[in-house]
Scaffold this active site. Structure first.
Site, PDB file in Angstrom:
ATOM      1  N   HIS A 169       0.850  -1.207   0.000  1.00 27.70           N
ATOM      2  CA  HIS A 169       0.000   0.000   0.000  1.00 27.70           C
ATOM      3  C   HIS A 169       0.889   1.263   0.000  1.00 27.70           C
ATOM      4  O   HIS A 169       1.019   1.959   1.017  1.00 27.70           O
ATOM      5  CB  HIS A 169      -0.849  -0.069   1.274  1.00 27.70           C
ATOM      6  CG  HIS A 169      -1.965   0.910   1.391  1.00 27.70           C
ATOM      7  ND1 HIS A 169      -1.836   2.246   1.128  1.00 27.70           N
ATOM      8  CD2 HIS A 169      -3.249   0.733   1.767  1.00 27.70           C
ATOM      9  CE1 HIS A 169      -2.997   2.842   1.345  1.00 27.70           C
ATOM     10  NE2 HIS A 169      -3.870   1.945   1.738  1.00 27.70           N
ATOM     11  N   GLU A 270      -1.007   1.023  -5.211  1.00 30.27           N
ATOM     12  CA  GLU A 270      -0.826  -0.168  -4.398  1.00 30.27           C
ATOM     13  C   GLU A 270      -0.798  -1.415  -5.287  1.00 30.27           C
ATOM     14  O   GLU A 270      -1.824  -1.799  -5.852  1.00 30.27           O
ATOM     15  CB  GLU A 270      -1.974  -0.278  -3.397  1.00 30.27           C
ATOM     16  CG  GLU A 270      -2.235   1.022  -2.640  1.00 30.27           C
ATOM     17  CD  GLU A 270      -3.523   0.973  -1.828  1.00 30.27           C
ATOM     18  OE1 GLU A 270      -3.894  -0.092  -1.336  1.00 30.27           O
ATOM     19  OE2 GLU A 270      -4.156   2.035  -1.695  1.00 30.27           O
TER      20      GLU A 270
HETATM   21  C1  BG6 Z   1      -7.083   1.858   0.355  1.00 31.27           C
HETATM   22  C2  BG6 Z   1      -8.531   1.533   0.163  1.00 31.27           C
HETATM   23  O1  BG6 Z   1      -6.319   0.774  -0.076  1.00 31.27           O
HETATM   24  O2  BG6 Z   1      -6.798   2.083   1.734  1.00 31.27           O
HETATM   25  C3  BG6 Z   1      -9.392   2.658   0.757  1.00 31.27           C
HETATM   26  O3  BG6 Z   1      -8.805   1.356  -1.208  1.00 31.27           O
HETATM   27  C4  BG6 Z   1      -9.003   2.891   2.197  1.00 31.27           C
HETATM   28  O4  BG6 Z   1     -10.765   2.308   0.629  1.00 31.27           O
HETATM   29  C5  BG6 Z   1      -7.513   3.162   2.282  1.00 31.27           C
HETATM   30  O5  BG6 Z   1      -9.754   3.988   2.702  1.00 31.27           O
HETATM   31  C6  BG6 Z   1      -6.981   3.429   3.693  1.00 31.27           C
HETATM   32  O6  BG6 Z   1      -7.276   2.370   4.541  1.00 31.27           O
HETATM   33  P1  BG6 Z   1      -6.836   2.455   6.062  1.00 31.27           P
HETATM   34  O7  BG6 Z   1      -7.368   1.192   6.705  1.00 31.27           O
HETATM   35  O8  BG6 Z   1      -5.328   2.496   6.089  1.00 31.27           O
HETATM   36  O9  BG6 Z   1      -7.461   3.706   6.618  1.00 31.27           O
END
Ligand code: BG6
Length: 297
Positions: A169, A270
């Site tokens: 990510h 990601e």
């Molecule tokens: C992304 C998702 O990968 O991560 C989003 O597609 C999400 O929908 C974002 O809001 C952040 O996620 P988190 O759990 O780190 O707040």
């Protein structure tokens, strides 16, 4: 293992040392002839990759939390062994548990190109078994050179198959979101999470004027993220899905660890196995997700 022992066993002159980072968490610092790279052992979470004479490639929120059991907002969190909300709707954390778990540092070396190679592992534990009842071995290799190459291998050591969804990510830093674009997706299909998972087709380069949350359905494709100062190439292997995310103003300010104006200076790209790209691993099977990032222009 404490910082002193990690330094004793794994530090390499001119390449790698360990120190206590923010919140008292242990951090590995690579500083070789190519680049500077920093990684917290909690979550095997990279927070910085800066090739020498270049600007930082990764974005980290100025209000990120550095605390035991909390994921850091920015850098490269590992979404594993599921991507997104709990697939079984059983109240387990979004994006799995690997980003909050303490990984074990197992090896450091220098390859023939003079790049620094780090290896961390995560195995089944009584904690992991409570939320994901499988015997597994995850190995994360990080190769720091002119480019940053990430290889996340999952081995099924259980006697039953399991389903894996995951993402590297990566939060990229951009100088101004409105002037940033992602190239090489023209004509590609994507699932728009903001339009009830409708399938759409990309027309022109992807630009950012509002919240974006999409899963591109691509075949081991690369993409280029350009802002007004540079282009960064993101390439991958063993992945047929790429998530692109920017929360924009409102969603960013609703998140306590996301600085309110931070959305202007980041884009998540990601490398994933998500949605239709979920993988089933039979006993004994191994799957390796690979992402490489480098300054292109
Ligand atoms: C992304 C998702 O990968 O991560 C989003 O597609 C999400 O929908 C974002 O809001 C952040 O996620 P988190 O759990 O780190 O707040």
């Amino acid at each position: 293992m404490d910082t002193a022992s990690l330094n004793q066993y794994f530090s390499i002159e001119g390449h790698l040392h360990f120190e206590t980072g923010r919140g008292g968490l242990t951090k590995a610092v690579v500083n070789n002839t190519y680049a500077l790279c920093e990684l917290y052992l909690q979550g095997a979470h990279i927070v910085s990759f800066k090739p020498h004479n270049r600007e930082e490639l990764l974005w980290v929120s100025s209000t990120a939390q550095y605390a035991s059991g909390k994921a850091i907002r920015g850098g490269v969190p590992l979404c594993w062994p599921w991507f997104g909300p709990d697939p079984e709707n059983a109240g387990r954390p979004q994006h799995g548990f690997a980003r909050n778990a303490l990984w074990t540092f197992v090896d450091a070396s220098v390859n023939q190109r003079g790049e620094t190679v780090l290896k961390l592992v995560l195995h089944k534990s009584s904690e992991s078994y409570k939320v994901w009842p499988f015997t597994f071995e995850a190995e994360y290799s990080i190769i720091v050179g002119n480019s940053l190459r990430l290889e996340l291998s999952t081995k099924n050591r259980d006697s039953t198959p399991f389903t894996l969804t995951q993402a590297l990510h990566t939060y990229f830093a951009v100088d101004a979101i409105e002037q940033s674009r992602v190239e090489n997706y023209v004509g590609k299909r994507y699932i728009d999470k903001l339009l009830e998972n409708r399938e759409c087709v990309q027309e022109g380069d992807l630009r950012f004027e509002d919240e974006v949350d999409r899963i591109y359905l691509d075949e081991d494709l690369y993409c280029i993220l350009s802002d007004s100062r540079r282009s960064v190439k993101v390439s991958k292997q063993n992945s047929k899905s790429t998530v692109i995310w920017n929360p924009w103003r409102e969603k960013a300010s609703s998140m306590g660890d996301f600085d309110d104006e931070g959305y202007r200076n980041m884009v998540c790209i990601e490398t994933a196995n998500a949605a239709f790209d979920a993988r089933i691993l039979n006993p004994g099977e191994c799957h390796t997700l690979v992402q490489t990032i480098e300054v292109w222009l």
